[in-house]
Design a protein around this motif. Structure first.
Motif, PDB file in Angstrom:
ATOM      1  N   LEU A  61       1.993   1.813  -3.640  1.00 21.21           N
ATOM      2  CA  LEU A  61       1.026   2.145  -4.479  1.00 21.21           C
ATOM      3  C   LEU A  61       0.617   3.611  -3.957  1.00 21.21           C
ATOM      4  N   VAL A  79      -2.335   5.604  -5.413  1.00 19.79           N
ATOM      5  CA  VAL A  79      -3.352   4.824  -5.300  1.00 19.79           C
ATOM      6  C   VAL A  79      -3.581   4.934  -3.576  1.00 19.79           C
ATOM      7  N   ASN A 122       0.714  -1.183  -0.059  1.00 22.48           N
ATOM      8  CA  ASN A 122       0.049   0.036   0.137  1.00 22.48           C
ATOM      9  C   ASN A 122       0.915   1.303   0.051  1.00 22.48           C
TER      10      ASN A 122
END
Lengths: 313, 331
Positions: free
Chosen positions: B171, B176, B168
């Protein structure tokens, strides 16, 4: 005493096998040929792009392991910060020690060592015996039996897990290591692997010479087959050991936390018994270390063994 | 088993049984008999351990599974079996969790097998170049194979963590938003598949590489003379050349995918593991089998799930066979 058996055997030997085994001495060169076909199609030299792509692939393969080590060497607050740590911290030994105690990894490792060691030894022994018989001995039903061996590879062993559990409980073996060991004492892949090796590397003439000298089959196996089969036996041992060490489904079902193997013990780390993320990673690292060490020392042989089994498989 | 008169000293054919006296002839006859017995019987003795162990711990349980599936058996009282006919099967058929698990097994199986084998093919092709440091790249590719499901799943669970996980975080560098890998159905299935892909791609690549190295070089030369580009050579020579190995790996990965168990179990971190997430969003048939047998204590039902797994495998193989036939006919 053996005079009558020589022409008999020769008559039973198809010309194809005779041709194959001519000049087959189990020398180093011979063994190398098994790893790479002489007319092997290594077409092109690798360009820079190939090296870049391979580098990326190697990074993907190794990074999770490297990061396990990084996370295991920091403390929980550091590992749960963003951006995550990329360099090792100072707490590696301390965390390893704690994880060792919290997840009872000492016992788990001893158990895994016993389980994987016994399974690998027995697989290698029985695979070499059967592989020798299938490769070099003539007997009625040989082809049918060999097809059966290959057929058993398609039967997923996990499907019998419910009755197997009931059997083991009835035998009083629930939660005990033999329950894990018994079902995997032999391996069809191993039998096939040894057969393929021995039909090429063991000359028929050697077996016949043993017979002429009056050696019985077990004696031939012991004094002629075993020395020649040593390299593939070592490979099969390592591959089986890795599989047995990593096996999860059945050990998880039949063992409990009081007497786990390493993969089973590691589930304890995920199941909320340990909250500290660094400790979880330390446990994962510990559980992987023995096999990683084996890979660093024997990686080349294991790679070669898997490829050697594959050419023929 | 031993032949008393035989002297298996190496390279000394002259040490045959002592000729002449009556006892010698007697021994000779007996040893011939023993010798025949050895030649005839030893092969069976050598292959017997395999078949005995297989029959006892694989074949017999497989058959017995169907018998158990027709009974009600509880984990606490394993010796009390109550005949219920096909009740377990109809119950399974009417159970939403079964269809959910079946579907999850298929989607996770496809998500993990297809990219895995395609990547392995590409990797094998790269490794097949004349390379410096080829041993390093091969060993590196195979290293994940050395990690256990337990360790690999623990590490990936952390990499896929919602709040501080590395994936994460990476990203987020591309803008994102944090993905809830555990609770989002497709995200969870992707994450679980990535564990499988990571562990097995290198292994499959080595199987492909071995097969590629057995392709004779003149086939490439012929293709090159016909004006085939490298990509065309890959498609027209390499892939057909290793077809049987590809089929072999498809079979192996399918069997593996049908039985997927450890990855989702550990990914679920604790109580959610066995049910495959709070909403069963990644419960596989393997997990359902375990839940029925060892959480709900219904061994009969668990045996039924085992049968469902077996049937799924058979269906997949039949489909694969048909596809192969059709493809062969087209070619």
């Amino acid at each position: 005493m053996t005079t009558d058996s020589i022409p008999a055997r020769a008559a039973h030997t198809p010309p194809e096998t005779v041709r194959k085994s001519r000049g087959a001495t189990p020398s180093r060169g011979r063994r190398r040929r098994l790893f790479a076909h002489p007319r092997a199609g290594r077409q092109h030299h690798a360009g820079p792009l190939a090296y870049i792509l391979l580098g990326i692939a190697a990074l993907f393969s190794l990074f999770p392991l490297y990061w396990t080590m990084v996370a295991a060497s920091t403390d929980n607050t550091r590992v749960t910060q963003t951006p995550p740590p990329f360099l090792p911290g100072p707490h590696l030994l301390e965390n390893l020690g704690k994880a060792w105690n919290d997840a009872a990894l000492g016992k788990a490792m001893l158990n895994s060592l016993i389980v994987a060691g016994v399974i690998a030894l027995s697989t290698v022994l029985f695979a070499t015996l059967a592989g020798f018989a299938f490769a070099k001995l003539r007997f009625k039903g040989r082809n049918v039996l060999l097809m059966l061996v290959i057929g058993t590879m398609l039967v997923p062993p996990q499907l019998g897990v419910v009755p197997l559990f009931m059997m083991m409980t009835e035998l009083g073996l629930g939660q005990k290591l033999p329950a894990v060991i018994f079902p995997t004492l032999v391996s069809a892949v191993g039998v096939f692997f040894m057969r393929q090796y021995l039909s090429e590397a063991l000359p028929d003439e050697l077996v016949e010479a043993g017979r002429v000298d009056g050696a019985h089959s077990l004696r031939i196996f012991w004094s002629i087959v075993l020395p020649i089969a040593r390299p593939p036996m070592a490979v099969l041992f390592m591959i089986t050991f890795v599989h047995a060490w990593n096996d999860f489904f059945w050990p998880f079902i039949v063992l409990d936390m009081s007497n786990p193997t390493v993969p089973v013990a590691l589930t304890q780390l995920s199941a909320g018994y340990v909250r500290d993320q660094s400790l979880i990673m330390a446990g994962a690292l510990l559980g992987t270390l023995p096999l990683l060490a084996m890979f660093i020392v024997f990686g080349r042989q294991i790679v070669g063994g898997i490829m050697q089994g594959a050419v023929k498989g | 088993m031993a032949i008393s008169t035989s002297t298996p000293s190496d390279g000394a054919p002259g040490t045959a049984p002592p000729a002449g006296t009556g006892t010698g002839g007697d021994r000779r006859r007996r040893s011939t008999l023993l010798h025949r017995l050895d030649v005839r019987g030893a092969p069976y003795a050598f292959v017997a351990p395999f078949f005995v162990v297989f029959a006892a711990f694989s074949f017999y349980p497989l058959i017995y599974t169907s018998w158990i599936s027709l009974h009600r058996v509880e984990l606490s009282t394993l010796n009390l079996m109550e005949w219920v006919g096909f009740d377990n099967y109809t119950a399974l058929w009417d159970d939403d969790r079964f269809w959910n698990a079946l579907l999850n097994t298929i989607t996770i199986g496809v998500l993990s097998t297809v990219p895995q084998l395609l990547m392995a093919l590409g990797l094998a092709h790269l490794l097949n170049y004349q390379l410096r440091g080829s041993t390093f790249f091969r060993v590196a590719a195979l290293t994940p194979y050395a990690t256990s499901v337990g360790a690999a799943a623990l590490v990936f669970t952390m990499l896929f963590e919602r709040d501080f996980g590395m994936i994460n975080w990476m990203l987020s560098l591309f803008g994102v938003d944090n993905i809830d890998w555990e609770n989002n159905k497709w995200a969870a299935q992707t994450a679980i598949s990535s564990i499988v892909i990571w562990r097995w791609t290198g292994y499959n690549a080595l199987l492909y590489l071995a097969a590629m190295q057995a392709i004779p070089r003149d086939r490439y030369e012929a293709a090159a003379i016909d004006g085939a580009s490298r990509w065309q050579q890959f498609l027209m020579v390499t892939v057909p050349g290793i077809r049987s190995t590809i089929v072999f790996t498809i079979v192996l990965s399918t069997i593996g995918a049908t039985q997927l168990f450890g990855e989702p179990l550990i990914f679920g971190q604790g109580p959610n593991g066995i049910t495959g997430g709070a909403d069963n969003q990644y419960q596989t048939l393997g997990l359902l089998l375990y839940e029925e047998g060892w959480k709900n204590y219904q061994m009969g039902r668990a045996a039924t799930v085992a049968w469902a797994m077996f049937l799924l495998l058979i269906v997949v193989f039949v489909v694969q066979r048909v596809v192969q036939r059709v493809a062969a006919r087209k070619a």
